[in-house]
Design an enzyme around this catalytic site. Structure first.
Site, PDB file in Angstrom:
ATOM      1  N   LYS A 102     -22.026  11.471 -20.177  1.00  0.00           N
ATOM      2  CA  LYS A 102     -21.326  11.592 -21.280  1.00  0.00           C
ATOM      3  C   LYS A 102     -22.118  11.774 -22.231  1.00  0.00           C
ATOM      4  O   LYS A 102     -22.029  10.891 -23.336  1.00  0.00           O
ATOM      5  CB  LYS A 102     -20.313  10.452 -21.525  1.00  0.00           C
ATOM      6  CG  LYS A 102     -19.150  10.711 -22.897  1.00  0.00           C
ATOM      7  CD  LYS A 102     -18.203  11.853 -22.383  1.00  0.00           C
ATOM      8  CE  LYS A 102     -17.276  11.894 -23.444  1.00  0.00           C
ATOM      9  NZ  LYS A 102     -16.307  13.273 -23.257  1.00  0.00           N
ATOM     10  N   TYR A 109     -20.766  -1.966 -15.190  1.00  0.00           N
ATOM     11  CA  TYR A 109     -20.185  -3.025 -14.178  1.00  0.00           C
ATOM     12  C   TYR A 109     -21.199  -4.488 -14.332  1.00  0.00           C
ATOM     13  O   TYR A 109     -20.387  -5.557 -14.089  1.00  0.00           O
ATOM     14  CB  TYR A 109     -20.335  -2.627 -12.777  1.00  0.00           C
ATOM     15  CG  TYR A 109     -19.323  -1.706 -12.394  1.00  0.00           C
ATOM     16  CD1 TYR A 109     -18.539  -0.702 -13.196  1.00  0.00           C
ATOM     17  CD2 TYR A 109     -18.590  -2.201 -11.332  1.00  0.00           C
ATOM     18  CE1 TYR A 109     -17.747   0.008 -12.620  1.00  0.00           C
ATOM     19  CE2 TYR A 109     -17.297  -1.552 -10.757  1.00  0.00           C
ATOM     20  CZ  TYR A 109     -16.956  -0.423 -11.406  1.00  0.00           C
ATOM     21  OH  TYR A 109     -15.943   0.289 -11.060  1.00  0.00           O
ATOM     22  N   ASP A 122     -17.133   5.752  -9.846  1.00  0.00           N
ATOM     23  CA  ASP A 122     -15.921   4.663  -9.468  1.00  0.00           C
ATOM     24  C   ASP A 122     -14.340   5.949  -9.642  1.00  0.00           C
ATOM     25  O   ASP A 122     -14.036   6.008  -8.688  1.00  0.00           O
ATOM     26  CB  ASP A 122     -15.745   3.589 -10.147  1.00  0.00           C
ATOM     27  CG  ASP A 122     -14.419   2.850  -9.714  1.00  0.00           C
ATOM     28  OD1 ASP A 122     -13.962   2.765  -8.587  1.00  0.00           O
ATOM     29  OD2 ASP A 122     -13.890   2.447 -10.652  1.00  0.00           O
ATOM     30  N   ASP A 138     -12.423   8.405  -6.645  1.00  0.00           N
ATOM     31  CA  ASP A 138     -11.032   8.413  -6.281  1.00  0.00           C
ATOM     32  C   ASP A 138     -10.388   9.685  -6.399  1.00  0.00           C
ATOM     33  O   ASP A 138      -9.514   9.865  -5.522  1.00  0.00           O
ATOM     34  CB  ASP A 138     -10.039   7.353  -7.064  1.00  0.00           C
ATOM     35  CG  ASP A 138     -10.258   5.988  -6.449  1.00  0.00           C
ATOM     36  OD1 ASP A 138     -11.089   5.645  -5.623  1.00  0.00           O
ATOM     37  OD2 ASP A 138      -9.187   5.122  -6.790  1.00  0.00           O
ATOM     38  N   ASP A 192     -15.453  14.198 -18.404  1.00  0.00           N
ATOM     39  CA  ASP A 192     -14.161  14.641 -18.571  1.00  0.00           C
ATOM     40  C   ASP A 192     -13.992  15.993 -17.969  1.00  0.00           C
ATOM     41  O   ASP A 192     -13.083  16.349 -17.222  1.00  0.00           O
ATOM     42  CB  ASP A 192     -13.940  14.543 -20.132  1.00  0.00           C
ATOM     43  CG  ASP A 192     -14.715  15.360 -21.073  1.00  0.00           C
ATOM     44  OD1 ASP A 192     -15.720  15.485 -20.703  1.00  0.00           O
ATOM     45  OD2 ASP A 192     -14.439  15.458 -22.106  1.00  0.00           O
TER      46      ASP A 192
HETATM   47  C1  IPM Z   1     -14.862   0.661  -5.411  1.00  0.00           C
HETATM   48  C2  IPM Z   1     -13.672  -0.254  -5.982  1.00  0.00           C
HETATM   49  C3  IPM Z   1     -14.497  -1.354  -6.492  1.00  0.00           C
HETATM   50  C4  IPM Z   1     -15.310  -0.616  -7.737  1.00  0.00           C
HETATM   51  C5  IPM Z   1     -13.654  -2.572  -7.125  1.00  0.00           C
HETATM   52  C6  IPM Z   1     -12.913  -3.210  -6.024  1.00  0.00           C
HETATM   53  C7  IPM Z   1     -14.584  -3.664  -7.718  1.00  0.00           C
HETATM   54  O1  IPM Z   1     -12.748   0.200  -6.871  1.00  0.00           O
HETATM   55  O2  IPM Z   1     -15.630   0.480  -4.483  1.00  0.00           O
HETATM   56  O3  IPM Z   1     -14.666   1.993  -5.837  1.00  0.00           O
HETATM   57  O4  IPM Z   1     -14.730  -0.676  -8.738  1.00  0.00           O
HETATM   58  O5  IPM Z   1     -16.529  -0.632  -7.551  1.00  0.00           O
HETATM   59 MG    MG Z   2     -12.986   2.441  -6.811  1.00  0.00          MG
END
Ligand code: IPM
Ligand code: MG
Length: 361
Positions: A192, A141, A248, A252, A224
């Site tokens: 990884k 990042y 990240d 999710d 993975d």
């Molecule tokens: C998160 C989001 C952010 C990230 C984006 C919006 C920059 O996806 O906080 O997970 O990738 O960190």
């Molecule tokens: Mg995110």
């Protein structure tokens, strides 16, 4: 002690869910003795519209000077075509970097009342309670160089750099171990290392730190496989520690195990525990302004704030209990509605939590 919170509502559903969280904070102030000072400031696309930048100097100054930040969400299609440096997401990345918020805690906990809201079978997720510790200020990042350059053959090439120093790995590993110690004492480090040099170093350093935590069982998993295991048998995990990008993605996936991303809070902390608290769901522009977004992730972020910055564990569990009460009563926003109970909007859900807070003790 008075705790000063910078309230950055942001874009999309941010202002709606933050509005409910602020009501919760005010009840804690008025009825449960929480010393509180709230100050609002613009962030994200709405800040860009007002000030030409997603993170105005005055907002950053407030964020620095407050004890912590409660953030709604940033982003939306309206600002998607802006140049990267003024995109709403940039404000988030800048806040993380400027405030040194290197440790991102993303719990994925299933409320038993919502087992049927998950897309996975209830027995796979019932009782799920895992914590992802994501490194937040390093890795791909932020690594330099990065950019898009022209090659001799006339085509363009995009490039990013994945970097991790020993000290960056060590400090996030410690956060992972410390949290595991307070839970089920199992830490899974995700990398990884079969492909990436950074991951080889990551694994080495995490293992080294682990020697100081003989009471915590450390395991390593390739990312993975971790993605697969998260949807196959998520209850095998207690605490996961991983790098910025893997965290990240995995967070999710983990969020969805719980039925709705609308239920998950997060904390981003610096070395001294100062932090930024936010729901992980983002700005959801498609449902913004319709009073249908789930405010519970933002309210749960308030609970994390009470725990990690304000040192008010009792008030935090009061908030947790109020939410449990409201779910027991059958109230459901659209994202967690499965046909039973009563479908309610953002405001009604927030108000139900507020009145539960007045009655639980
Ligand atoms: C998160 C989001 C952010 C990230 C984006 C919006 C920059 O996806 O906080 O997970 O990738 O960190
Ligand atoms: Mg995110």
């Amino acid at each position: 002690m008075t705790i000063k919170i910078a309230i950055l509502a942001g874009d999309g559903i941010g202002p709606e869910t933050i509005g409910q969280a602020v009501k919760v904070l005010e009840v804690l102030r008025d009825q449960h003795g929480l010393g509180l000072e709230l100050e609002h400031a613009p962030v994200g696309g709405s800040a860009y519209d007002q000030a030409g930048t997603p993170l105005p100097e005055s907002t950053l100054a407030l964020a620095r000077q407050a004890d912590c930040i409660l953030l709604g969400a940033v982003g939306g299609p309206k600002w998607d075509t802006l140049e990267r440096n003024v995109r709403p997401e940039k404000a988030l990345l800048q806040l993380r970097a400027e405030l040194g918020l290197f440790s991102n805690l993303r719990p994925a906990m299933l409320f038993p009342q919502l087992a049927s809201a998950s897309t996975l079978r209830a027995e796979v997720v019932a009782g799920l309670d895992l914590m992802i510790v994501r490194e937040l200020t390093g890795g791909i990042y932020f690594g330099k160089p990065r950019g898009i350059r022209s090659l001799d053959d006339g085509q363009r090439q995009g490039y990013d750099t994945l970097l991790y120093s020993e000290s960056e790995i060590e400090r996030i590993a410690r956060v992972g171990f410390d949290i595991a110690r307070k839970r089920d004492r199992r830490l899974c480090s995700v990398d990884k290392a079969n492909v990436l040099e950074t991951s080889v170093l990551w694994r080495e350093i995490v293992s080294h730190v682990g020697k100081q935590y003989p009471d915590v069982t450390l395991s390593h998993m390739y990312v993975d496989n971790a993605a697969m295991q998260l949807v196959r048998a998520p209850k095998q995990f207690d605490v996961i520690v991983t790098d910025n990008m893997f965290g990240d993605i995995l967070s999710d996936a983990a969020a969805m195990l719980t039925g709705s991303i609308g239920m998950l809070p997060s904390a981003s902390l610096d070395a001294s525990g100062k932090g930024m608290y936010e729901p992980i769901h983002g700005s959801a522009p498609d449902i913004a302004g319709q009073d249908i977004a789930n405010p519970l992730a933002t309210i749960l972020s308030v609970a994390m704030l009470l725990r990690y910055t304000a040192n008010q564990a009792e008030l935090a569990s009061l908030v947790d209990r109020a939410i449990a009460r409201v779910l027991d009563d059958g109230l459901r926003t659209a994202d967690i509605y499965t046909g039973t109970g009563r479908k309610v909007g953002t405001r009604e859900m927030g108000e139900a939590v507020v009145s539960a807070l007045k009655s639980v003790s």
